[in-house]
Design a protein around this motif. Structure first.
Motif, PDB file in Angstrom:
ATOM      1  N   ARG A  73      85.331  62.324 -90.326  1.00 27.37           N
ATOM      2  CA  ARG A  73      86.007  61.871 -89.111  1.00 27.37           C
ATOM      3  C   ARG A  73      86.272  63.014 -88.145  1.00 27.37           C
ATOM      4  O   ARG A  73      86.329  62.828 -86.933  1.00 27.37           O
ATOM      5  N   ARG A  76      83.466  63.986 -85.205  1.00 29.47           N
ATOM      6  CA  ARG A  76      83.116  63.035 -84.144  1.00 29.47           C
ATOM      7  C   ARG A  76      82.462  63.694 -82.945  1.00 29.47           C
ATOM      8  O   ARG A  76      81.599  63.128 -82.299  1.00 29.47           O
ATOM      9  N   GLU A 108      91.535  48.871 -97.169  1.00 24.20           N
ATOM     10  CA  GLU A 108      92.935  48.785 -96.761  1.00 24.20           C
ATOM     11  C   GLU A 108      93.745  47.805 -97.609  1.00 24.20           C
ATOM     12  O   GLU A 108      94.969  47.764 -97.505  1.00 24.20           O
ATOM     13  N   LEU A 128      79.209  59.781 -90.312  1.00 27.78           N
ATOM     14  CA  LEU A 128      79.621  59.148 -89.072  1.00 27.78           C
ATOM     15  C   LEU A 128      78.431  58.411 -88.479  1.00 27.78           C
ATOM     16  O   LEU A 128      77.367  58.997 -88.278  1.00 27.78           O
ATOM     17  N   ASP A 129      78.597  57.120 -88.213  1.00 33.27           N
ATOM     18  CA  ASP A 129      77.524  56.336 -87.625  1.00 33.27           C
ATOM     19  C   ASP A 129      77.305  56.794 -86.184  1.00 33.27           C
ATOM     20  O   ASP A 129      78.232  56.716 -85.361  1.00 33.27           O
ATOM     21  N   THR A 132      77.986  53.728 -83.573  1.00 30.67           N
ATOM     22  CA  THR A 132      79.328  53.163 -83.398  1.00 30.67           C
ATOM     23  C   THR A 132      80.423  54.217 -83.387  1.00 30.67           C
ATOM     24  O   THR A 132      81.534  53.945 -82.926  1.00 30.67           O
ATOM     25  N   GLY A 133      80.142  55.410 -83.924  1.00 37.82           N
ATOM     26  CA  GLY A 133      81.172  56.440 -84.029  1.00 37.82           C
ATOM     27  C   GLY A 133      82.131  56.202 -85.169  1.00 37.82           C
ATOM     28  O   GLY A 133      83.117  56.927 -85.324  1.00 37.82           O
ATOM     29  N   LYS A 134      81.858  55.196 -86.008  1.00 44.09           N
ATOM     30  CA  LYS A 134      82.736  54.893 -87.148  1.00 44.09           C
ATOM     31  C   LYS A 134      82.191  55.515 -88.422  1.00 44.09           C
ATOM     32  O   LYS A 134      80.986  55.707 -88.570  1.00 44.09           O
ATOM     33  N   SER A 135      83.092  55.813 -89.349  1.00 45.61           N
ATOM     34  CA  SER A 135      82.671  56.408 -90.617  1.00 45.61           C
ATOM     35  C   SER A 135      82.057  55.340 -91.514  1.00 45.61           C
ATOM     36  O   SER A 135      82.462  54.175 -91.494  1.00 45.61           O
ATOM     37  N   ARG A 136      81.061  55.755 -92.281  1.00 42.57           N
ATOM     38  CA  ARG A 136      80.399  54.860 -93.229  1.00 42.57           C
ATOM     39  C   ARG A 136      80.268  55.570 -94.572  1.00 42.57           C
ATOM     40  O   ARG A 136      80.296  56.809 -94.644  1.00 42.57           O
TER      41      ARG A 136
END
Length: 534
Positions: A73, A76, A108, A128-129, A132-136
């Protein structure tokens, strides 16, 4: 971060907090205070001498996993916008753990419904994708590990086949899937529209400017079991030898790799299934990692099933020219019934089916009834306008004045019939009027002639489009790259000068073959059916 790991730990280690009691959590925090920085913390968590009382045995593996996720994260801002060659995602973290099921704990939700981790070695990838900028995160399989090894060690796909009994196509597919996930970063496609011939502005959607797939529409034989009244080419051409066919596939693979695109081979003819070495050529295309499709005639199970044993085609396209009487007048007695039976076979075998119609004055009133008949029989029904080329010059085209009304009626019917596709570029003229987003039209990029596809004939002639004489080279005497980069190919890519400044050009361009059939200068005059108000 060096002196504040403990203060950050609740945010870095939420899964660890879930699995620890209050007392154990305090012990865990106390350990964190001993680490000078994140690197020191990672080393401490890997030390078998370190422990937390009453903690589950997988605690430190879980903590290492969360620490790796935190590092992902933090990356980024470090992802490059463009890479020049296939590269490992710089945010990637690789964790080897001794417990399987840890990824489930990172969610969660609570612990009640989750199975307990079990002792088993796993390699986990976190990244980091780039889209999308989201973690995978995922457990690494052999495919992902092979893809990473190849890129890190500079191993070429053909070399990688030596590691096991797999084809180059299998290797290429593994690399493609790793890039799709974002584990690897792929360079952008080099098959791109150019500003000299296209009105590239901020209003043009980026998807119309670069192709991710290059298609070879390969007419591997002139032999056909039909004699349609609108056939574009019944000429007698030199047959294709299997050796030359294999060489074409190798050349296509090299071309696609150099342009950073995926390759598709759409086998056509004549009837491609009548080519004597079709099964071998089909297998060779699959082995090289190409998506394969068939544009052919209706056939039986005995010809279809051996191909499915190799690989299911992306789609199988057949043609109908209207309802039964008119279709059989154009294509031959009994062919309508054969197609209906064949569509049932395709559905039975779960093969994506397409029906193409060539639109003429004689069948325009049958298009909507045919579409309704095909509603539950076919996955996609589309039409092309007649190109008055070859034997097609003996048929009548739709009157230009009647075409907009026809498109309107088709568009209205398509809203209620999911099988009806919008292939003609001029649907975009209607969609723009309604404020609807533009469609890809004929080839996904409006006219895609010599852009994201070319047509190859049995004797090696390469054409910008099969529906009109448009030779741009010969693959038996030139490389595909030389042909694609030639001035002749560039002229077809640019299309008509009359369309050059049109705001719809990236998604349209009319149809060069139709213009040719009307005797127009295809590089200067616009498609006679265009009804755009400038």
């Amino acid at each position: 971060m060096a002196n504040s790991i403990a203060s950050y730990s609740p945010g870095i280690f939420p899964a660890c907090r879930k699995v620890l009691s209050d007392a154990s959590w305090q012990d865990f925090l106390a350990l964190l205070k001993l680490a000078a920085d994140l690197s020191g913390l990672a080393g401490m968590l890997a030390d078998p001498a370190v422990s937390v009382s009453s903690a589950p045995p997988y605690l430190f593996d879980l903590a290492r996993l969360e620490l790796a996720l935190h590092r992902v994260r933090q990356a980024r801002t470090s992802l490059p916008a463009v890479v020049e060659e296939l590269a490992v995602n710089p945010s990637l973290q690789v964790c080897q753990v001794s417990w399987a099921g840890l990824l489930d704990l990172l969610g969660e939700g609570g612990l009640q419904a989750l199975p307990a981790p079990v002792a088993r070695q796993e390699v986990i990838l976190l990244w980091l994708d780039p889209e999308t900028g989201k973690s995978r995160a995922q457990v690494a399989g052999d495919e992902e590990l092979l893809a990473l090894k190849m890129v890190c060690e500079g191993i070429e796909p053909r070399q990688a086949t030596e590691f096991g009994a797999v084809s180059v196509g299998t290797i290429m597919a593994a690399l493609d899937r790793a890039a799709d996930k974002g584990i690897l970063l792929a360079p952008p496609s080099r098959i791109r529209r150019d500003a000299e011939s296209f009105p590239i502005t901020d209003a043009v959607a980026p998807r119309f400017l670069a192709a991710e797939v290059f298609t070879l529409q390969w007419h591997i034989t002139q032999v056909c079991d039909l004699h349609c009244k609108h056939c574009y080419d019944r000429s007698d051409r030199a047959p294709l030898s299997l050796d030359r066919g294999i060489a074409v596939l190798d050349q296509l693979r090299d071309f696609c790799q150099s342009r950073h695109v995926r390759g598709q081979v759409s086998f056509s003819g004549g009837n491609p299934l009548l080519y004597p070495h079709f099964r071998e050529l089909y297998q060779a295309a699959v082995d090289r990692g190409f998506t394969v499709a068939i544009l052919g005639n209706a056939t039986g199970k005995e010809r279809l099933l051996p191909l499915l044993a190799i690989e299911k085609p992306a789609f199988y396209q057949v043609s109908l020219e209207g309802l039964e009487k008119h279709n059989d007048y154009i294509r031959g007695t009994g062919y309508f019934a054969r197609v209906m039976e064949f569509l049932a076979l395709l559905r039975e075998q779960e093969i994506y089916s397409m029906v193409m119609l060539t639109l003429t004055r004689g069948n325009m009133d049958q298009v909507l009834p045919l579409a309704e008949l095909l509603r539950d029989r076919v996955d996609l029904f589309v039409f092309n306008r007649l190109a008055m080329v070859g034997e097609g010059s003996l048929l009548e085209s739709v009157p230009t004045a009647e075409y907009p009304k026809f498109l309107e009626s088709y568009l209205a019917a398509a809203r209620a019939n999911p099988a009806m596709g919008l292939k003609d570029n001029f649907f975009n003229l209607l969609r723009e009027k309604k404020g609807e987003p533009l469609l890809g039209g004929c080839a996904g990029f409006g006219c895609g002639a010599a852009f994201n596809f070319v047509s190859l004939l049995p004797d090696g002639e390469v054409h910008a489009c099969r529906k009109l004489p448009s030779q741009i080279g010969n693959i038996f005497s030139q490389s595909l790259a030389e042909i694609y980069d030639s001035p002749a190919a560039g002229q077809y890519r640019a299309g008509s000068q009359a369309c050059r400044e049109c705001r719809l050009r990236p998604a349209c361009g009319g149809c060069l073959a139709v213009s040719h059939g009307f005797g127009l200068d295809i590089f200067r005059e616009r498609d006679p059916y265009c009804f755009l108000e400038h």
